[in-house]
Design a protein around this motif. Structure first.
Motif, short mmCIF file in Angstrom:
data_model
loop_
_atom_site.label_atom_id
_atom_site.label_comp_id
_atom_site.label_asym_id
_atom_site.label_seq_id
_atom_site.Cartn_x
_atom_site.Cartn_y
_atom_site.Cartn_z
N TRP A 39 6.23 52.80 34.40
CA TRP A 39 6.01 52.42 35.80
C TRP A 39 6.83 53.31 36.73
O TRP A 39 6.33 53.76 37.76
N ARG A 40 8.09 53.56 36.36
CA ARG A 40 8.95 54.37 37.20
C ARG A 40 8.43 55.80 37.32
O ARG A 40 8.42 56.39 38.39
N ILE A 41 7.96 56.34 36.22
CA ILE A 41 7.48 57.72 36.22
C ILE A 41 6.17 57.85 37.00
O ILE A 41 5.98 58.77 37.79
N VAL A 42 5.26 56.91 36.78
CA VAL A 42 3.93 57.02 37.39
C VAL A 42 3.96 56.69 38.87
O VAL A 42 3.33 57.36 39.68
N PHE A 43 4.71 55.68 39.26
CA PHE A 43 4.64 55.20 40.63
C PHE A 43 5.85 55.61 41.49
O PHE A 43 5.71 55.82 42.69
N SER A 44 7.02 55.70 40.89
CA SER A 44 8.19 56.05 41.68
C SER A 44 8.51 57.53 41.65
O SER A 44 9.18 58.05 42.51
N ARG A 45 8.01 58.23 40.61
CA ARG A 45 8.21 59.66 40.45
C ARG A 45 9.70 60.05 40.37
O ARG A 45 10.14 61.00 40.97
N GLN A 46 10.47 59.25 39.64
CA GLN A 46 11.83 59.68 39.40
C GLN A 46 11.83 60.85 38.43
O GLN A 46 10.89 61.03 37.68
N PRO A 47 12.85 61.65 38.43
CA PRO A 47 12.84 62.83 37.57
C PRO A 47 12.62 62.45 36.12
O PRO A 47 13.11 61.45 35.62
N ALA A 48 11.89 63.32 35.42
CA ALA A 48 11.54 63.03 34.04
C ALA A 48 12.73 63.07 33.10
O ALA A 48 12.68 62.51 32.02
N ASP A 49 13.79 63.75 33.51
CA ASP A 49 14.94 63.79 32.62
C ASP A 49 15.92 62.65 32.84
O ASP A 49 17.02 62.65 32.33
N ALA A 50 15.47 61.65 33.63
CA ALA A 50 16.28 60.43 33.75
C ALA A 50 16.31 59.74 32.39
O ALA A 50 15.42 59.89 31.58
N PRO A 51 17.35 58.97 32.12
CA PRO A 51 17.46 58.35 30.80
C PRO A 51 16.26 57.49 30.48
O PRO A 51 15.77 56.74 31.30
N VAL A 52 15.76 57.60 29.27
CA VAL A 52 14.64 56.81 28.79
C VAL A 52 15.17 55.86 27.72
O VAL A 52 15.65 56.29 26.67
N ARG A 53 15.09 54.58 28.00
CA ARG A 53 15.69 53.64 27.09
C ARG A 53 14.69 53.25 26.01
O ARG A 53 13.50 53.15 26.28
N PRO A 91 4.02 66.90 35.37
CA PRO A 91 5.32 67.39 35.87
C PRO A 91 6.50 66.74 35.15
O PRO A 91 7.56 67.36 35.00
N ALA A 92 6.33 65.50 34.68
CA ALA A 92 7.43 64.84 33.96
C ALA A 92 7.74 65.57 32.66
O ALA A 92 8.90 65.82 32.32
N PHE A 93 6.71 65.95 31.90
CA PHE A 93 6.93 66.68 30.66
C PHE A 93 7.49 68.08 30.94
O PHE A 93 8.31 68.59 30.17
N ALA A 94 7.01 68.70 32.01
CA ALA A 94 7.53 70.03 32.36
C ALA A 94 9.03 69.97 32.64
O ALA A 94 9.79 70.86 32.24
N HIS A 95 9.49 68.93 33.33
CA HIS A 95 10.92 68.79 33.64
C HIS A 95 11.73 68.44 32.39
O HIS A 95 12.89 68.83 32.28
N ALA A 96 11.12 67.70 31.47
CA ALA A 96 11.86 67.26 30.28
C ALA A 96 11.77 68.26 29.14
O ALA A 96 12.31 68.02 28.06
N HIS A 97 11.11 69.40 29.36
CA HIS A 97 10.86 70.36 28.30
C HIS A 97 12.15 70.81 27.61
O HIS A 97 12.20 70.97 26.39
N ALA A 98 13.19 71.02 28.37
CA ALA A 98 14.44 71.54 27.82
C ALA A 98 15.24 70.48 27.06
O ALA A 98 16.19 70.83 26.35
N LEU A 144 1.26 67.02 27.75
CA LEU A 144 2.42 67.41 26.95
C LEU A 144 2.32 68.87 26.54
O LEU A 144 3.29 69.64 26.65
N LEU A 145 1.15 69.30 26.09
CA LEU A 145 0.97 70.70 25.70
C LEU A 145 1.00 71.63 26.92
O LEU A 145 1.59 72.71 26.88
N LYS A 146 0.36 71.20 28.00
CA LYS A 146 0.32 72.04 29.20
C LYS A 146 1.70 72.13 29.85
O LYS A 146 2.11 73.20 30.32
N GLY A 147 2.42 71.01 29.90
CA GLY A 147 3.72 71.00 30.54
C GLY A 147 4.78 71.74 29.78
O GLY A 147 5.83 72.09 30.33
N THR A 148 4.53 72.01 28.48
CA THR A 148 5.49 72.74 27.65
C THR A 148 4.98 74.13 27.29
O THR A 148 5.38 74.70 26.27
N GLN A 149 4.07 74.66 28.11
CA GLN A 149 3.58 76.04 27.98
C GLN A 149 2.73 76.28 26.74
O GLN A 149 2.70 77.40 26.19
#
Length: 505
Positions: free
Chosen positions: A491-505, A292-299, A368-373
């Motif tokens: 850790w944030r993505i796997v355990f907290s499930r914050q949106p995938a389009d949150a800033p990635v440092r 789901p993280a890759f699906a949200h970050a697809h755009a 990555l491939l599945k989440g981006t169709q």
């Protein structure tokens, strides 16, 4: 979607993923425990023939069970999820009834094939004396086939806690049955009969949980809205081939080892492969969280690439740690779990760990491939992997026994991983090669150490492997594999499930 709705959405994903992973872990551990018990009581000194026959019979049953699946496991999940998304939950019982009917008929057909053709199948796999055992292994095909339907419905409605509940009552029964056999007298035929008894009991318990689940939702299995085209089989047909390529591969390689190995050893081969694949449970939460993280970050290509490359480095580091562990402890681990007779299969386990090291990178590339169709690309790569593994493994098995099939398995893993990385680069423009290359160099250095340990006469195993790990440690210091900030992102993505389009440092 409001911030509150978004938070609720990700929390639900987190909870469902946790239940799903726990259920899968229970299933894997229950199966692992049953093989450990069987190995301990069916192996007599250096005589592994009874355990080899047990492994062969189970895998023949699994082979025909997989053929009878018809893509309905994922097809039912997808159709139920689609109906729920359109507010048509009243049609779910209709889907369940059709899936149950189809799998009952398909499972019955597979059972009939094994019962009628047991002697012919036994000759094909190279063990004519095992025909009566195949008859026993056929008797649990129908229960296990039908048992898939409730799980698919639970997942389609995002109620994975019921899947976990089913696994938590199903798997302990299997272990208890095998422990009871160990107390009263463990024989090959009784062990296979225990599978039949377990499958019937497990089906009854799962059916009771399923009926209760439907009742709580105000649904009845005997009632439901009609379905419009496309039907269940039509929505499942494109899922059948990828399912077969992934589920049949470990079964096929075991059957081919028994058929073509001049020295036998299917039990040792099975134990090494099963023990190595236990480490993949570590990666399942990451893979299912990244989809789901890759699906949200697809755009947002920058966020997508940053997330993918960070995940790739994290997975590479973790996979290398598993490879290093098996390089040191392969033989002792096999002896600890399965008995001293299997210590010599340590090289099989070490090679299986190499293959799964490369397979671990697909924990990132697959979602990555599945989440981006681009799921179709992943599907055909798995088919290529199946062909390459068998095409390389069979001639190598003829000359080198089970070790040859492990070499074919490694080749298949390498080819499929390289193809997925190239598809990610070409189709998505995401450059993961460099992030996979660094841990691959570490793995090559480590493998050089244990190859020397196994094949250079008079050279002990500890010194070359330790030296290789020392070289890798220096490489890690020169270029750290993953930063603390990137680890916090994973850790944030796997355990907290914050949106995938949150800033990635």
């Amino acid at each position: 979607m409001s911030q509150q709705d978004t938070t609720s959405f990700y929390r639900r994903i987190a909870g469902n993923t946790a239940y799903l992973i726990l259920g899968q872990a229970l299933g894997s551990l229950g199966l692992f425990a049953s093989y450990v018990i069987a190995s301990r009581f069916l192996t007599r000194g250096d005589d592994t023939s009874a355990y080899d026959a047990y492994v062969l019979a189970i895998n023949v049953g699994v082979f025909f069970l997989s053929l009878a699946e018809l893509g309905l496991t994922e097809g039912t999940t997808r159709l139920v999820a689609s109906l729920a998304g359109h507010g048509r939950q009243a049609a779910v019982p209709t889907v369940a009834r059709r899936a149950l009917a189809i799998l009952f008929v398909a499972g019955g057909a597979a059972t009939a094939v094994v019962l009628v053709g047991a002697e012919h199948i036994a000759r094909i796999v190279g063990s004519p004396e095992a025909a009566p055992l195949f008859v026993l292994s056929a008797l649990w095909i129908i229960p296990l086939a039908v048992m898939r339907v409730p799980i698919s419905v639970f997942q389609g409605l995002q109620e994975m806690k019921y899947s976990f509940l089913a696994a938590s009552v199903r798997e302990p029964i299997k272990v208890v049955l095998f422990l009871a056999l160990a107390a009263v007298g463990f024989t090959l035929r009784l062990a296979l009969a225990a599978w039949v008894v377990w499958s019937v009991i497990a089906l009854g318990l799962k059916a009771a949980i399923f009926v209760r689940f439907l009742h709580k939702r105000g649904l009845r299995l005997t009632e439901g809205e009609p379905l419009e085209p496309p039907g269940l089989l039509a929505s499942s047909r494109y899922l059948y081939l990828p399912f077969l390529s992934m589920s049949l591969l470990p079964v096929l390689v075991r059957l081919l080892v028994n058929r073509f190995s001049p020295t036998g050893g299917v039990g040792a081969f099975h134990n090494a492969l099963s023990l190595a694949t236990l480490t993949m449970m570590i990666f399942l939460p990451i893979a299912q969280a990244l989809l789901p993280a890759f699906a949200h970050a697809h755009a947002r290509r920058e966020s997508l690439e940053a997330l993918a490359r960070t995940a790739m480095r994290f997975v590479g580091l973790t996979a290398f740690a598993g490879l290093a562990f098996y390089s040191f402890a392969a033989g002792p681990l096999l002896a600890l779990f399965y008995g001293p007779a299997y210590r010599e299969a340590g090289l099989f386990l070490a090679m299986a760990a190499v293959g799964l090291f490369f397979d671990a990178f697909k924990v990132v590339t697959n979602p990555l491939l599945k989440g981006t169709q681009w799921a179709r690309a992943s599907t055909w790569i798995e088919v290529v992997r199946l062909v390459v593994t068998i095409g390389a493994g069979v001639p190598l098995t003829v000359h080198f026994g089970p070790l040859g099939m492990m070499e074919g398995f490694v080749v298949g893993c390498v080819v499929s991983t390289v193809l997925q990385l190239e598809c990610v680069r070409r189709l998505l423009g995401v450059r993961c090669w460099v992030d996979a290359a660094l841990p691959t160099v570490w793995a090559m250095v480590l493998c050089g150490g244990w190859v020397a340990a196994h094949f250079v006469p008079g050279l002990g195993p500890t010194l070359p492997v330790t030296a290789a790990l020392g070289v890798v440690a220096v490489l890690m210091i020169l270029r750290p594999p993953v930063t603390l900030a990137e680890l916090r992102t994973i850790w944030r993505i796997v355990f907290s499930r914050q949106p995938a389009d949150a800033p990635v440092r």
